[in-house]
Design a protein around this motif. Structure first.
Motif, PDB file in Angstrom:
ATOM      1  N   HIS A   9      24.092  24.709   4.352  1.00 38.41           N
ATOM      2  CA  HIS A   9      23.357  23.660   3.714  1.00 38.41           C
ATOM      3  C   HIS A   9      22.285  22.758   4.375  1.00 38.41           C
ATOM      4  CE1 HIS A   9      26.652  21.740   5.948  1.00 38.41           C
ATOM      5  NE2 HIS A   9      25.854  20.483   5.792  1.00 38.41           N
ATOM      6  N   ILE A  10      22.575  22.801   5.724  1.00 37.22           N
ATOM      7  CA  ILE A  10      21.593  22.236   6.822  1.00 37.22           C
ATOM      8  C   ILE A  10      20.161  23.244   7.102  1.00 37.22           C
ATOM      9  CG2 ILE A  10      21.217  21.217   9.103  1.00 37.22           C
ATOM     10  CD1 ILE A  10      22.804  19.704   7.362  1.00 37.22           C
ATOM     11  N   THR A  11      20.637  24.468   7.118  1.00 34.81           N
ATOM     12  CA  THR A  11      19.359  25.294   7.275  1.00 34.81           C
ATOM     13  C   THR A  11      18.572  25.373   5.885  1.00 34.81           C
ATOM     14  OG1 THR A  11      20.707  27.304   6.863  1.00 34.81           O
ATOM     15  CG2 THR A  11      20.816  26.716   9.046  1.00 34.81           C
ATOM     16  N   LEU A  12      19.319  25.390   4.827  1.00 33.24           N
ATOM     17  CA  LEU A  12      18.543  25.183   3.450  1.00 33.24           C
ATOM     18  C   LEU A  12      17.677  24.107   3.481  1.00 33.24           C
ATOM     19  CD1 LEU A  12      17.985  26.948   0.970  1.00 33.24           C
ATOM     20  CD2 LEU A  12      19.823  25.416  -0.108  1.00 33.24           C
ATOM     21  N   LYS A  13      17.883  23.079   3.869  1.00 36.37           N
ATOM     22  CA  LYS A  13      17.191  21.873   3.727  1.00 36.37           C
ATOM     23  C   LYS A  13      16.116  22.125   4.685  1.00 36.37           C
ATOM     24  CE  LYS A  13      17.343  16.765   4.160  1.00 36.37           C
ATOM     25  NZ  LYS A  13      17.726  15.492   4.497  1.00 36.37           N
ATOM     26  N   GLN A  14      16.032  22.679   5.859  1.00 39.25           N
ATOM     27  CA  GLN A  14      14.969  22.905   6.671  1.00 39.25           C
ATOM     28  C   GLN A  14      14.055  23.848   6.006  1.00 39.25           C
ATOM     29  OE1 GLN A  14      17.125  24.292  10.124  1.00 39.25           O
ATOM     30  NE2 GLN A  14      17.887  22.187  10.816  1.00 39.25           N
ATOM     31  N   ASP A  15      14.722  24.968   5.422  1.00 39.21           N
ATOM     32  CA  ASP A  15      13.882  25.828   4.765  1.00 39.21           C
ATOM     33  C   ASP A  15      13.164  25.442   3.702  1.00 39.21           C
ATOM     34  OD1 ASP A  15      15.202  27.929   6.361  1.00 39.21           O
ATOM     35  OD2 ASP A  15      16.802  28.334   4.661  1.00 39.21           O
ATOM     36  N   LEU A  16      13.720  24.400   2.677  1.00 37.72           N
ATOM     37  CA  LEU A  16      12.912  23.720   1.681  1.00 37.72           C
ATOM     38  C   LEU A  16      11.635  22.881   2.394  1.00 37.72           C
ATOM     39  CD1 LEU A  16      16.095  22.220  -0.334  1.00 37.72           C
ATOM     40  CD2 LEU A  16      14.608  24.460  -0.765  1.00 37.72           C
ATOM     41  N   LYS A  17      11.739  22.234   3.484  1.00 34.42           N
ATOM     42  CA  LYS A  17      10.743  21.785   4.082  1.00 34.42           C
ATOM     43  C   LYS A  17       9.726  22.734   4.602  1.00 34.42           C
ATOM     44  CE  LYS A  17       9.471  18.271   7.608  1.00 34.42           C
ATOM     45  NZ  LYS A  17       8.132  18.553   7.536  1.00 34.42           N
ATOM     46  N   TYR A  18      10.047  23.829   5.107  1.00 32.99           N
ATOM     47  CA  TYR A  18       9.010  24.758   5.575  1.00 32.99           C
ATOM     48  C   TYR A  18       8.376  25.264   4.266  1.00 32.99           C
ATOM     49  CZ  TYR A  18       6.992  29.032   6.882  1.00 32.99           C
ATOM     50  OH  TYR A  18       6.233  30.117   7.243  1.00 32.99           O
ATOM     51  N   ILE A  19       9.155  25.559   3.208  1.00 32.14           N
ATOM     52  CA  ILE A  19       8.313  26.206   2.032  1.00 32.14           C
ATOM     53  C   ILE A  19       7.434  25.227   1.294  1.00 32.14           C
ATOM     54  CG2 ILE A  19       8.906  26.767  -0.168  1.00 32.14           C
ATOM     55  CD1 ILE A  19      11.407  28.249   0.776  1.00 32.14           C
ATOM     56  N   MET A  20       7.978  23.870   1.449  1.00 31.65           N
ATOM     57  CA  MET A  20       7.021  22.935   0.715  1.00 31.65           C
ATOM     58  C   MET A  20       5.775  22.618   1.623  1.00 31.65           C
ATOM     59  SD  MET A  20       8.120  22.345  -2.160  1.00 31.65           S
ATOM     60  CE  MET A  20       7.031  20.979  -2.445  1.00 31.65           C
TER      61      MET A  20
END
Length: 507
Positions: free
Chosen positions: A286-297
């Motif tokens: 869940h933590i890495t996914l949140k980081q992924d979301l920031k990178y994607i956005m």
């Protein structure tokens, strides 16, 4: 008396033979004179095939002499009938010229098309005529683009799974994914019965079908353009791209993130949108996914082709989370539920519509408790999992509506993965010339979903692709194909059902 009768009979027979011979000679001379009088317009005139053909906008060089086409059609159909083969029938010349009626690949000229059909049929029958080569030797990207029907309307409620993980020596230095390794059976005693190691392209690839465009590179701009054009031709509006974080990839392929700008730009050219299919990379949580979301956005959120949709009154990006069950519901809830200990993405710039994978019955409740906005089934294999079984879709849809969630069923043309899992034949789902695909679409539409996903555009390893394939025979293997319907069959069949879905939804 009997001898006299014998000679009278003999005279009659002789007379009949002479009369018949003379009559046939006269008839042949008469017919020959007619053909010579009409030589300029006759299909057997050799000049007809060697002269420069007139241009037809958008379709390359096509014969525009209707009489010639009708005669050629008749002769070709007779030859195919004698050989026990079938060919699409055009009722009139305009059906061929305009691409209406039977839809086939209009790649160049009539002669080139007949040659391609002939070679495919002969190879399929076991005669090696010539190799069905790669892109440069057979069908070009330009040929394919010209053959695609024009699409006036796009349905953004149909999403297609797309894989940008293929590579070849010309563009990438070596093959990626086309040389996919044989996956061993989990039981060691069973595993020793089956082959191991890598496939050896270009003749031996990790798929049961062979692509029309040859062993392409996902980083080739011409190929990506052709793919977007094909997806647009189906009427589907959203390309769901298999994605790994920057500097990572699956074990077989290259980093897909570096291709996202190319994919987004190409999608925009064809009025398509792009969503992210986030794969289960190493140590994903869940933590890495949140980081992924920031990178994607930060990287792609402002691109015009970046997909958003309205759900519960909010206009948000859509993320498909593959194998979401690998992370516990309690951990997912920390970012997917409001107020999840300060880590929640809800009501922030990272908020989205998160779709989890429903495999088992218990995943309905798990995904709900985790805070997902809905679930999808992915597998194009009826009966393979609880979620992919059509008979369960009514219950799943009812559960989703009750809990204000999205149920997104996944449809597909079939399933065949024995070139990478040779021990898995029992899970094969034959295509049956489109019957399976149509049944899956009908089952999905029967539960009245907001969105339908298609598995897949180009997952060649599992044989779920709708991307065009060709007949190909090598010394050691005969690849499956879409005959007799032709390479574009599943693109056209998708178009048919996308239109029906749009009609039901009133889109």
């Amino acid at each position: 008396m009997h001898l006299k009768r014998f000679y009278n009979l003999k005279s009659c027979i002789l007379f009949f033979v002479v009369f018949s011979t003379v009559s046939w000679i006269v008839l042949e001379l008469y017919l020959l004179s007619i053909v010579r009088k009409n030589e300029k317009g006759d299909i057997f005139n050799p000049n007809l095939f060697t002269s420069k053909l007139p241009q037809h906008t958008g379709l390359g060089k096509l014969v525009t002499v209707e009489s010639a086409f009708e005669k050629l059609k008749k002769i070709h159909q007779q030859k195919l009938k004698q050989a026990g083969m079938k060919m699409p029938v055009f009722e009139k010349f305009n059906d061929f010229r305009n691409g209406t009626g039977n839809k086939v690949l209009k790649d160049s000229s009539i002669l080139k098309k007949l040659k391609l059909i002939h070679h495919q049929k002969m190879n399929k029958a076991g005669f090696v005529i010539e190799a069905q080569g790669n892109l440069q030797k057979s069908v070009t990207v330009t040929d394919l683009l010209l053959a695609l029907p024009q699409t006036l309307e796009i349905n953004y409620n149909v999403h297609v799974f797309y894989y940008p993980w293929y590579g070849n020596p010309e563009n990438d230095g070596r093959y990626f994914h086309w040389n996919h390794h044989y996956i061993p059976h989990w039981n060691k005693m069973e595993s020793i019965k089956w082959p191991l190691g890598l496939h050896k392209p270009p003749e031996d690839i990790g798929a049961n079908y062979y692509p029309l465009l040859g062993l392409y590179s996902s980083g080739d701009p011409k190929v990506v353009k052709a793919h977007m054009a094909q997806i647009q031709s189906t009427g589907a509006g959203v390309v769901v791209v298999s994605w790994y974080p920057r500097s990572t990839a699956d074990k077989e392929g290259k980093e897909p993130d570096m291709l996202m700008p190319l994919i987004l730009d190409s999608a925009q050219d064809y009025n398509l949108k792009v969503a992210f299919h986030i794969e289960p990379y190493k140590n994903r949580n869940h933590i890495t996914l949140k980081q992924d979301l920031k990178y994607i956005m930060d990287s792609y959120g402002e691109h015009p082709a970046f997909y958003r949709m309205i759900h519960r009154g909010k206009y948000l990006p859509v993320y498909y989370i593959y194998d979401s069950y690998l992370v516990s519901s309690s951990n997912w809830s920390k970012i997917l539920k409001p107020g999840g200990g300060g880590d929640s993405v809800r009501n922030t710039d990272l908020d989205g519509i998160f779709i989890g994978l429903l495999v088992e019955l218990k995943h309905k409740r798990d995904l709900t408790n985790a805070g997902f906005d809905g679930f999808y089934t992915y597998f194009a294999n009826n009966g393979f999992t609880y979620g992919s079984s059509w008979k369960h879709w009514h219950d799943i849809a009812h559960f989703a509506r009750t809990n204000r969630l999205l149920f997104i069923p996944s449809v597909g043309p079939g399933y065949l993965d024995t070139r990478i899992r040779p021990w898995n034949r029992e899970n094969t789902k034959p295509r049956d010339h489109g019957i399976y695909y149509e049944a899956s679409f009908k089952s999905a539409m029967d539960v009245h979903p907001l969105v339908i996903t298609v598995t897949s555009f180009n997952e060649w390893h599992e044989g779920t692709q709708i991307e065009p394939a060709i007949a190909k025979r090598t010394a050691n293997y005969v690849y499956d194909d879409y005959q007799p319907e032709g390479p574009l069959f599943y693109l056209n069949l998708t178009r048919k059902w996308v239109d029906r879905f749009a009609h039901i939804q009133g889109v």
